[in-house]
Scaffold this active site. Structure first.
Site: not given
Length: 432
Positions: A8, A68, A91, A131, A133, A191, A196
């Site tokens: 990458c 990444h 990407d 982000n 969880d 965070e 958020e």
């Protein structure tokens, strides 16, 4: 020669070069603790069976990579409603297919920031990268799966690009922060803040397969795993697990602590230690336990990057509630020193390169040792075999290379052996 391999950070660097060459603003972005969401749930799902086993390959397809790298490209989005112009994620190393093809983006940073996963293109996948969880699922006696607990800060750390100062990064530098521009706030709110959490809820509601239903309850047992900092490979280390009980009654937790060696993609290589857990936490109190891991317990399983993860799986005896926690970390590899006596070289004239480093293991030799040399202009990577390095010994050796391109260029050296991998060093060649 045609390029046959890349990662990458290679492809992202090429995209930055191409975009800037044709006048499009572009920057290379690194995301540490980068999630790979395989099913569009915008969560990283970890399934534990009745025996506390998380190696369920058919279910645990999500992962958290050590890092990444992708690109931000500045452009207008006439195909989207107003407010989506500016930086777009692109990407060049897509991890999943998009409409049947391996591609990812462009996706507006403003949509990612606010959890608008229905905005084109591939915003749900990119949102999860920065982000998501981590949701722990426990298998019940009737075969169903229920949420155990949710790690809300496991993903998306230190989103970084180089400071736009127009200056090159020198070959050897000690302070990375001098050159790093932290752009985390452009991708996610602070965070744990209210904004958020609202973004996460918006993402789970707007993503194609979001799991907003999992946010309907909270737990009174909180678990935090504190991993070692700046510990070198070849040293013992300790992992501390802190637990708190916010309820008004005492609770007894039983389960186990696990330390595993992993690859940088999060794939488990081998378990190196396991300990039983049985502890009582009084009402409104905290407790902690420490797992000590010795060199002998992990040395035979160390993989690329010296990556580890510590897991805790527990059950409350009084209520049957289940809890799990995971945390990844890495040990520091030794430094590889690369030196050239004559810094001003000529094309076609062999040059001697001096290489040295210390074997970090006090009781283990390093076997099947090789040194890899790469440099812009070389037709192919050079591979040199070298002798075994005895326990606690300093390796000092030399190789010969022949520069074939004039100018200033970096020389990259990598040392590999059976016990540890990817010990890297570099220096600059000035070829006349």
């Amino acid at each position: 020669m045609p390029v046959k391999y890349g990662q990458c950070f290679v492809f992202a660097g090429i995209v930055t070069t191409v975009c800037r060459a044709i006048g499009i603003p572009c920057r290379t972005v690194t995301n540490f603790s980068s999630a790979h969401d395989t099913d569009g749930s915008v969560t990283v799902d970890v399934h534990w069976d009745n025996r506390g086993n998380s190696e369920l390959t058919s279910l645990n397809t999500d992962s958290i990579w050590n890092f990444h790298v992708w690109n931000d490209v500045w452009m207008r989005r006439k195909d989207l409603p107003a407010g989506n112009d500016g930086w777009q994620v692109l990407d060049s190393t897509p991890q999943e297919t998009s409409d049947g093809e391996f591609r990812c983006g462009p996706s507006p940073l403003t949509a990612i920031l606010n959890g608008k996963c229905d905005v084109n293109y591939d915003t749900a996948f990119i949102y999860a990268e920065v982000n998501a969880d981590r949701v722990h699922w426990g298998k019940q006696d009737d075969g169903s799966w229920q949420t155990m607990n949710i790690d809300k800060s496991a993903v998306g750390k230190m989103l970084s690009t180089k400071k736009p100062d127009g200056l090159p990064i020198p070959d050897n530098f000690d302070d990375f922060e001098k050159f790093r521009d932290d752009i985390t706030s452009q991708y996610k709110y602070i965070e744990g803040s209210e904004r958020e959490r609202m973004s996460v809820l918006s993402a789970t509601q707007s993503a194609p397969r979001g799991l907003s239903r999992i946010y309907t309850k909270d737990n009174d047992i909180k678990i935090q795993i504190l991993t070692p900092k700046s510990v070198k490979i070849g040293e013992d280390f300790e992992v501390v697990i802190e637990m708190s009980n916010s309820s008004g009654v005492s609770k007894t937790l039983s389960g186990r602590l696990i330390c595993e060696v992993t690859k940088y993609t999060g794939t488990v290589v081998r378990q190196c230690k396991q300990e039983a857990l049985d502890i009582e936490i009084e009402a409104y109190q905290q407790q902690s336990v420490t797992m000590h891991v010795s060199v002998d317990e992990y040395v035979d399983a160390v993989s690329e990057g010296a990556m580890f993860r510590c897991a805790m799986l527990s059950k409350v005896k009084e209520s049957g509630q289940q809890f799990a926690a995971l945390e990844s970390f890495r040990l520091r590899l030794p430094d590889l020193t690369v030196q050239i006596r004559d810094r001003f070289l000529r094309t076609g004239v062999p040059v001697e390169v001096m290489i040295s480093f210390d074997n970090p293991f006090k009781t283990r030799s390093l076997t099947n040792c090789v040194i890899l040399a790469e440099c812009p202009g070389m037709s192919h990577m050079k591979v040199f075999s070298t002798r075994n390095v005895m326990a606690d010994e300093k390796l000092q050796t030399s190789i010969q290379i022949t520069p074939d391109t004039r100018g200033t260029c970096p020389l990259f050296m990598t040392f590999n052996c059976d016990q540890i991998h990817d010990i890297k060093g570099t220096c600059t060649l000035y070829v006349q």
